[in-house]
Design a protein around this motif. Sequence first.
Motif, short mmCIF file in Angstrom:
data_model
loop_
_atom_site.label_atom_id
_atom_site.label_comp_id
_atom_site.label_asym_id
_atom_site.label_seq_id
_atom_site.Cartn_x
_atom_site.Cartn_y
_atom_site.Cartn_z
N SER A 182 0.86 -1.18 0.00
CA SER A 182 0.00 0.00 0.00
C SER A 182 0.90 1.23 0.00
CB SER A 182 -0.89 0.01 1.25
OG SER A 182 -0.09 0.23 2.40
N LYS A 183 0.36 2.36 -0.43
CA LYS A 183 1.14 3.61 -0.48
C LYS A 183 1.67 3.94 0.91
CE LYS A 183 1.01 8.47 -1.93
NZ LYS A 183 2.34 8.62 -1.42
N LYS B 222 2.36 1.88 3.51
CA LYS B 222 3.46 0.99 3.89
C LYS B 222 4.71 1.28 3.05
CE LYS B 222 1.05 -3.05 5.69
NZ LYS B 222 0.82 -4.49 5.49
#
Length: 164
Positions: free
Chosen positions: A148-149, A151
């Motif tokens: 995800s962006k 993470k």
Amino acid sequence: MAVLPLVTYPHPALKAACAPVTDFGPGLSTLADDLYDTMKAAPGVGITAAHVGILQRLVVLDLPEIGGRHTYVNPEILWSSGDEMSHTEGSVSMPGATETVTRPRAVKFRYQDLDGTVHEEDLDGFPAICMQHEIDQLDGIFWLQRLSKLKRDRLTKKWEKMRG
């Protein structure tokens, strides 16, 4: 056999799609041996030619589940399962950085050996995760792109601090 210098994230070679191998001469076997030595020194369980800045479709894996060292030339996924699994991933080009990635649990793929002979193989579990990770790399998809962006941004900041 030699340990080659690894490129490190965010090197452009890690975002580039690799060209198919067309020359199955002795240089390919030498490169595979060098990749194996480089991977073991890193340490890691998988490596591609892109990790040393060579944009060719060549993967070396060393996993007990597949009987040790195997070399895959021009691998491509033919089928992946709808069943998924999560596993901690990292890269020899980003040592010390890891995060959980979810991928299909099983794959069927086609590849050539060092002589150019075509094979098809099924992998399940951790070996399937590893093969998908390395084929992604050959396609110019660094493993961070599977996060995800949030993470990805957090891990990138941590990596930049680790590098000084």
